[in-house]
Structures are given as structure tokens and as C-alpha cells.
Design an enzyme around this catalytic site. Structure first.
Site, PDB file in Angstrom:
ATOM      1  N   GLU A 100       0.975  -0.631  -0.626  1.00  5.14           N
ATOM      2  CA  GLU A 100      -0.181  -0.006   0.369  1.00  5.14           C
ATOM      3  C   GLU A 100       0.744   1.134   0.339  1.00  5.14           C
ATOM      4  O   GLU A 100       1.921   1.561   0.461  1.00  5.14           O
ATOM      5  CB  GLU A 100      -1.036  -0.003   0.717  1.00  5.14           C
ATOM      6  N   CYS A 113       3.676   8.345   1.456  1.00  5.41           N
ATOM      7  CA  CYS A 113       3.968   7.694   2.674  1.00  5.41           C
ATOM      8  C   CYS A 113       4.541   6.423   1.615  1.00  5.41           C
ATOM      9  O   CYS A 113       3.120   5.500   0.447  1.00  5.41           O
ATOM     10  CB  CYS A 113       2.828   7.320   3.260  1.00  5.41           C
ATOM     11  N   CYS A 120       6.942  -7.245   6.639  1.00  9.48           N
ATOM     12  CA  CYS A 120       8.807  -7.087   7.677  1.00  9.48           C
ATOM     13  C   CYS A 120       8.884  -7.263   8.389  1.00  9.48           C
ATOM     14  O   CYS A 120       8.435  -8.648   8.957  1.00  9.48           O
ATOM     15  CB  CYS A 120       8.697  -5.480   7.895  1.00  9.48           C
ATOM     16  N   CYS A 124       7.533  -5.383  14.663  1.00 11.98           N
ATOM     17  CA  CYS A 124       7.353  -4.596  16.336  1.00 11.98           C
ATOM     18  C   CYS A 124       6.360  -4.661  16.217  1.00 11.98           C
ATOM     19  O   CYS A 124       5.165  -4.785  16.062  1.00 11.98           O
ATOM     20  CB  CYS A 124       7.545  -2.782  15.971  1.00 11.98           C
ATOM     21  N   CYS A 127       2.800  -2.633  15.112  1.00  9.67           N
ATOM     22  CA  CYS A 127       2.663  -2.750  13.740  1.00  9.67           C
ATOM     23  C   CYS A 127       2.005  -3.779  13.325  1.00  9.67           C
ATOM     24  O   CYS A 127       2.108  -4.797  13.046  1.00  9.67           O
ATOM     25  CB  CYS A 127       4.389  -2.094  13.393  1.00  9.67           C
ATOM     26  N   GLY A 167       7.095  -2.014   5.605  1.00 14.22           N
ATOM     27  CA  GLY A 167       8.832  -3.014   5.112  1.00 14.22           C
ATOM     28  C   GLY A 167       9.465  -1.850   5.940  1.00 14.22           C
ATOM     29  O   GLY A 167       9.787  -1.221   6.506  1.00 14.22           O
ATOM     30  N   GLU A 168      10.745  -2.450   6.222  1.00 18.60           N
ATOM     31  CA  GLU A 168      12.313  -1.913   6.436  1.00 18.60           C
ATOM     32  C   GLU A 168      12.367  -1.911   5.076  1.00 18.60           C
ATOM     33  O   GLU A 168      13.763  -2.116   4.580  1.00 18.60           O
ATOM     34  CB  GLU A 168      12.573  -1.705   8.015  1.00 18.60           C
ATOM     35  N   SER A 199      12.902   6.402   6.467  1.00 20.74           N
ATOM     36  CA  SER A 199      12.158   6.058   7.928  1.00 20.74           C
ATOM     37  C   SER A 199      13.530   4.429   8.303  1.00 20.74           C
ATOM     38  O   SER A 199      13.098   3.385   7.234  1.00 20.74           O
ATOM     39  CB  SER A 199      10.857   6.022   7.948  1.00 20.74           C
ATOM     40  N   SER A 222      13.053   5.270  13.777  1.00 21.78           N
ATOM     41  CA  SER A 222      11.441   4.876  14.571  1.00 21.78           C
ATOM     42  C   SER A 222      12.213   4.786  16.321  1.00 21.78           C
ATOM     43  O   SER A 222      13.102   3.344  16.111  1.00 21.78           O
ATOM     44  CB  SER A 222      10.930   3.895  14.119  1.00 21.78           C
ATOM     45  N   LEU A 223      12.119   5.921  16.848  1.00 29.11           N
ATOM     46  CA  LEU A 223      12.834   5.162  18.684  1.00 29.11           C
ATOM     47  C   LEU A 223      11.685   4.522  19.354  1.00 29.11           C
ATOM     48  O   LEU A 223      12.184   3.552  19.569  1.00 29.11           O
ATOM     49  CB  LEU A 223      13.334   6.355  19.266  1.00 29.11           C
ATOM     50  N   HIS A 224      10.852   5.373  19.625  1.00 20.07           N
ATOM     51  CA  HIS A 224       9.405   4.833  20.591  1.00 20.07           C
ATOM     52  C   HIS A 224       9.639   4.375  21.931  1.00 20.07           C
ATOM     53  O   HIS A 224       9.110   4.040  22.531  1.00 20.07           O
ATOM     54  CB  HIS A 224       9.441   3.429  19.416  1.00 20.07           C
ATOM     55  N   ASN A 299      -2.040   4.361  15.831  1.00 22.72           N
ATOM     56  CA  ASN A 299      -3.645   4.147  15.627  1.00 22.72           C
ATOM     57  C   ASN A 299      -3.968   3.173  15.718  1.00 22.72           C
ATOM     58  O   ASN A 299      -3.306   2.077  16.348  1.00 22.72           O
ATOM     59  CB  ASN A 299      -3.338   4.311  14.169  1.00 22.72           C
ATOM     60  N   CYS A 341       0.449   2.347   8.596  1.00 19.63           N
ATOM     61  CA  CYS A 341       1.070   1.646   8.382  1.00 19.63           C
ATOM     62  C   CYS A 341       0.270   0.393   8.182  1.00 19.63           C
ATOM     63  O   CYS A 341       0.674  -0.830   8.750  1.00 19.63           O
ATOM     64  CB  CYS A 341       2.524   1.940   9.644  1.00 19.63           C
TER      65      CYS A 341
HETATM   66  N1  SAH Z   1      10.248   0.102   8.802  1.00 15.67           N
HETATM   67  C1  SAH Z   1      10.518   1.230   9.153  1.00 15.67           C
HETATM   68  C2  SAH Z   1       9.293   2.716   8.428  1.00 15.67           C
HETATM   69  C3  SAH Z   1       8.193   1.910   8.363  1.00 15.67           C
HETATM   70  S1  SAH Z   1       6.985   2.488   9.545  1.00 15.67           S
HETATM   71  C4  SAH Z   1      10.205   1.807  10.186  1.00 15.67           C
HETATM   72  O1  SAH Z   1       9.691   1.253  11.022  1.00 15.67           O
HETATM   73  O2  SAH Z   1      10.882   2.826  10.996  1.00 15.67           O
HETATM   74  C5  SAH Z   1       6.847   4.100   8.946  1.00 15.67           C
HETATM   75  C6  SAH Z   1       6.582   3.850  10.478  1.00 15.67           C
HETATM   76  O3  SAH Z   1       5.566   3.717  10.994  1.00 15.67           O
HETATM   77  C7  SAH Z   1       6.762   3.649  11.526  1.00 15.67           C
HETATM   78  O4  SAH Z   1       7.688   4.720  12.366  1.00 15.67           O
HETATM   79  C8  SAH Z   1       6.438   3.328  12.872  1.00 15.67           C
HETATM   80  O5  SAH Z   1       6.448   2.443  14.138  1.00 15.67           O
HETATM   81  C9  SAH Z   1       4.760   3.683  12.209  1.00 15.67           C
HETATM   82  N2  SAH Z   1       3.670   2.545  12.885  1.00 15.67           N
HETATM   83  C10 SAH Z   1       3.661   1.214  12.720  1.00 15.67           C
HETATM   84  N3  SAH Z   1       2.662   1.116  13.864  1.00 15.67           N
HETATM   85  C11 SAH Z   1       1.957   2.128  14.108  1.00 15.67           C
HETATM   86  C12 SAH Z   1       0.554   2.312  14.565  1.00 15.67           C
HETATM   87  N4  SAH Z   1      -0.171   1.111  15.062  1.00 15.67           N
HETATM   88  N5  SAH Z   1       0.273   3.593  14.876  1.00 15.67           N
HETATM   89  C13 SAH Z   1       1.093   4.422  14.538  1.00 15.67           C
HETATM   90  N6  SAH Z   1       2.503   4.813  13.905  1.00 15.67           N
HETATM   91  C14 SAH Z   1       2.717   3.277  13.779  1.00 15.67           C
HETATM   92 FE1  SF4 Z   2       8.641  -2.710  10.542  1.00 12.12          FE
HETATM   93 FE2  SF4 Z   2       9.197  -0.647  10.866  1.00 12.12          FE
HETATM   94 FE3  SF4 Z   2       7.477  -1.752  11.117  1.00 12.12          FE
HETATM   95 FE4  SF4 Z   2       8.451  -2.490  12.953  1.00 12.12          FE
HETATM   96  S1  SF4 Z   2       8.016  -0.514  12.631  1.00 12.12           S
HETATM   97  S2  SF4 Z   2       7.458  -4.432  11.634  1.00 12.12           S
HETATM   98  S3  SF4 Z   2      10.372  -2.350  11.266  1.00 12.12           S
HETATM   99  S4  SF4 Z   2       7.118  -1.671   9.326  1.00 12.12           S
END
Ligand code: SAH
Ligand code: SF4
Length: 356
Positions: A100, A113, A120, A124, A127, A167-168, A199, A222-224, A299, A341
Site C-alpha cells: 500500500e 508514504c 517486514c 514491532c 505494527c 517494510g524496513e 525511515s 523510529s525510536l518509540h 493508530n 502502516c
Molecule cells: N520500518 C520503518 C519504516 C516503515 S514503518 C520504520 O519502522 O521506521 C513507518 C512508521 O510507521 C514507523 O515510525 C512506525 O513506527 C509507524 N507505525 C507502525 N505501526 C503504527 C501504529 N499502529 N500507529 C502509528 N504508527 C505506526
Molecule cells: Fe517493520 Fe517498521 Fe513495522 Fe517495525 S514499524 S514491523 S520495522 S514496518
């Protein structure tokens, strides 16, 4: 030229080739050098779907090209527009897998985006893409095509590209860079290189490689979580590349890019990483960096995480107010169309309308 492939889906997308790579293809055919540039312009400026539309290219060459290459490999499976005008595109790839792209229109910029992989491998916890596991890398052509198709299908003019779809990107490193080079090429899709952002969840060796290769695209981390233990819990990649090593690689990147800022993304998960204590830890972790902190209320999906309640978010932001870095809070976009995402592709697959 090369052997003719047996089926349509085996034909390579020409969208992922640079001018010089197209030139290499044409040389054995005795074509003049300018021909490569003409073809490249048809693809990236005129955004044509068929070789037959390349009116200044000899018919015989058009037919050779269409025997071996494709210009369109993504089929639009679904386009949805949210109340806030966010557009979501679900693509069916040649092998029937789904990815997507999301277009986010704002007053001064329109950001697309894009996805870099199907699924992936990094898992995480919050995600949706992570729940799919890794299915395959996208090719440079498939990455570029998301932008070219949305350019045609959307009424908004694209200004920014972010690799924040599925994806990463740093695990699919070479193809991501190749696609970014084409997207940023003034003779290609002509997106300003500073407006392309990659990212990453913190693939440390690739951050060093990216720095050494001196690319000019933006980098978002992406720190989190502001500390190792919590980060490990929600992002398994932190076990392989611990937070201190990640921050060291970001320092290395910042030293090389004297004038740049780095963006840290922080998805806020209610009751997990959204207390004032974490905000204070963020201040001490990020203060040494020229950076921006982008707070993203998570989200809703069915993974058991929730965005913070308004008063918690408020408290978190207030604790951060004295920080020496910029803070932005992302509005949740397109929630009515599951524009987070990986969410739509996962939903579609769960409903078993994984199209064949
Ligand atoms: N894999 C890479 C890029 C794709 S994810 C990364 O992790 O940076 C892109 C962004 O979407 C990341 O910052 C990720 O943390 C965020 N994301 C994933 N799941 C999410 C959710 N449930 N709510 C909001 N953002 C989310
Ligand atoms: Fe992969 Fe990024 Fe989702 Fe983590 S947040 S599972 S690295 S796509």
C-alpha cells in the site's frame, strides 16, 4: 538482447532503471545515446503506461522494449479517500501480493508514504505490517511506480516522499537507494532530494553505510522508547542493535551531515511509553542532537495498543516543553480508511480477498 521471457509477469519493470542503465541496454542495438534519455523522459516526465505512446522512439525499438520490459506492474486493487482527504492506495503486485501507499495532503505539502517490502521481518509489536512477517523485497521499479501511479491518480501534486509504508527500507538497502536516486533525479520524477525521507527502526550497520555513501535524503529514526529495556519489549530489533549503538550511529551521521537535522519518530502507546518519566528520559537522550521529535499517537489496530487519552498526551507534551529540540505531534490521518502502516493490506489479507 536478452532472451525473451516466457510470461508477462517475468518481464522486468523499466521504471527502476537509471538513464545510464537504459543506455547499457540500448548499446548492443546500435541506438544513439540520446535515445536512453528520450525513453527515460517518457517514463518519468510524461508518465506513460505503454511503449506505444513513446512517439519519437522508432516503432521497431518500441516493440523490442515491450517484448522484454513493462511500464506498469502494479494494479490498483482499491483506492479510498478519508474524510480528511488522506488517500489510500492498495496495489496488487505481479505475484498477487499486496502493498500500500498513502497520500497525505496538507496545506503546504503533499506527502506520499511508500512501501519498500511486502511485510517486514522486524515484528514491532504495535505494527500491522510486522504481523505479516517478511514476504519479499520490492524492486526499485515497484518502489518508483507507487509514486508515478499516484502522481497520475491523485488530484494533489506530490511534493514529499517518505519510506514509511510497509517494510524496513534499510534492510532492502540497495533497491531503496536506487529508487530514491530515480525519484530525486531532476530528469526523473524530480522530487527534491531533501524531500525524500528514509525511515528506519534502527538497522545500525546500514546507518553507517548510508552516512559513508553521503546521500542527501532525510533520515528518520523510529525510536518509540527512550531506554533499552522498554525498546526491546516493543521492538525486537533493539536486541540485535541496542539503543546506545543506535544513538552512536546517529551521532556519526550527524557529524558527517553538519547542517542537517535528524527526525526521531515516537509512536505513543497508552500505558507503555507515554508517562512523564519517559518524556524526561527523552529530553536527556535527545538533547545532544540537532533533531526534531515527531510524536505519533498510535493508530488503533487489533494488536492491543491504544493512543494516549487527551490528558495524558497533554501532560507528556508539557513535560517536553523545555526540551532544546523541536516537537511535532502528528494528527491521526485517515483513520476511517485504516491508513496506518500496513493496516489495509493486512486487513484485506485477513478477509481472504488476497486477489489471484
Ligand atoms: N520500518 C520503518 C519504516 C516503515 S514503518 C520504520 O519502522 O521506521 C513507518 C512508521 O510507521 C514507523 O515510525 C512506525 O513506527 C509507524 N507505525 C507502525 N505501526 C503504527 C501504529 N499502529 N500507529 C502509528 N504508527 C505506526
Ligand atoms: Fe517493520 Fe517498521 Fe513495522 Fe517495525 S514499524 S514491523 S520495522 S514496518
Amino acid at each position: 538482447m536478452m532472451k525473451k521471457p516466457e510470461t508477462m509477469s517475468q518481464k522486468e519493470s523499466l521504471l527502476g532503471r537509471s538513464v545510464s542503465q537504459i543506455l547499457e541496454l540500448l548499446q548492443p542495438l546500435g541506438e544513439p545515446e540520446y535515445r536512453a534519455r528520450q525513453i527515460y523522459k517518457w517514463i518519468h516526465h510524461h508518465n506513460v503506461d505503454h511503449f506505444q505512446e513513446m512517439s519519437n522512439i522508432p516503432k521497431s525499438l518500441r516493440s523490442i522494449l515491450s517484448d522484454h520490459f513493462q511500464l506498469k506492474t502494479l494494479q490498483l486493487a482499491q483506492k479510498t479517500e478519508a474524510l480528511d482527504r488522506t488517500e489510500k492506495y492498495l496495489w496488487k503486485l505481479a505475484d498477487h501480493r499486496m502493498v500500500e501507499s498513502v497520500l497525505i495532503p496538507e496545506s503546504r505539502r503533499n506527502t506520499i508514504c511508500i512501501s519498500s517490502q511486502v511485510g517486514c521481518s522486524l515484528g514491532c509489536q504495535f505494527c500491522a505490517t510486522g504481523t505479516m512477517g517478511f514476504l519479499r523485497n520490492l524492486t526499485p521499479g515497484e518502489i518508483v511506480e507507487q509514486v508515478l501511479q499516484v502522481k497520475k491518480l491523485s488530484r494533489h501534486t506530490l511534493t514529499n516522499v517518505v519510506f514509511m509504508g510497509m517494510g524496513e527500507p534499510l534492510i532492502n538497502y540497495q533497491r531503496t537507494i536506487q529508487a530514491s536516486q530515480i525519484l530525486g533525479d531532476p530528469e526523473g520524477a524530480a522530487i527534491a532530494t531533501k524531500k525524500i525521507t528514509i525511515s528506519t527502526s534502527g538497522v545500525v550497520p546500514k546507518i553507517y553505510q548510508y552516512t559513508d555513501e553521503a546521500h542527501h535524503y532525510g533520515l528518520a529514526i523510529s525510536l518509540h522508547a527512550p531506554e533499552q529495556k522498554l525498546r526491546e519489549k516493543i521492538m525486537p530489533i533493539a536486541m540485535k542493535f541496542p539503543l546506545d549503538e543506535l544513538m552512536e550511529s546517529v551521532r556519526y551521521y550527524m557529524r558527517a551531515k553538519k547542517r542537517n537535522r535528524v527526525t526521531f519518530e515516537y509512536v505513543l502507546l497508552s500505558g507503555i511509553n507515554d508517562s512523564p518519566a519517559e518524556a524526561r528520559q527523552l529530553i536527556s537522550l535527545l538533547s545532544p542532537f540537532r533533531c526534531k521529535l515527531n510524536l505519533i499517537p498510535c493508530n488503533q489496530n487489533n494488536l492491543g495498543f491504544h493512543p494516549p487519552a487527551a490528558e495524558h498526551l497533554d501532560k507528556f507534551i508539557k513535560t517536553l516543553l523545555n526540551a532544546p529540540f523541536a516537537i511535532t505531534v502528528r494528527k491521526n490521518r485517515g483513520e476511517d480508511i485504516t491508513a496506518a502502516c500496513g493496516q489495509l493490506a493486512v486487513e484485506v489479507q485477513e478477509k481472504a480477498i488476497f486477489m489471484k
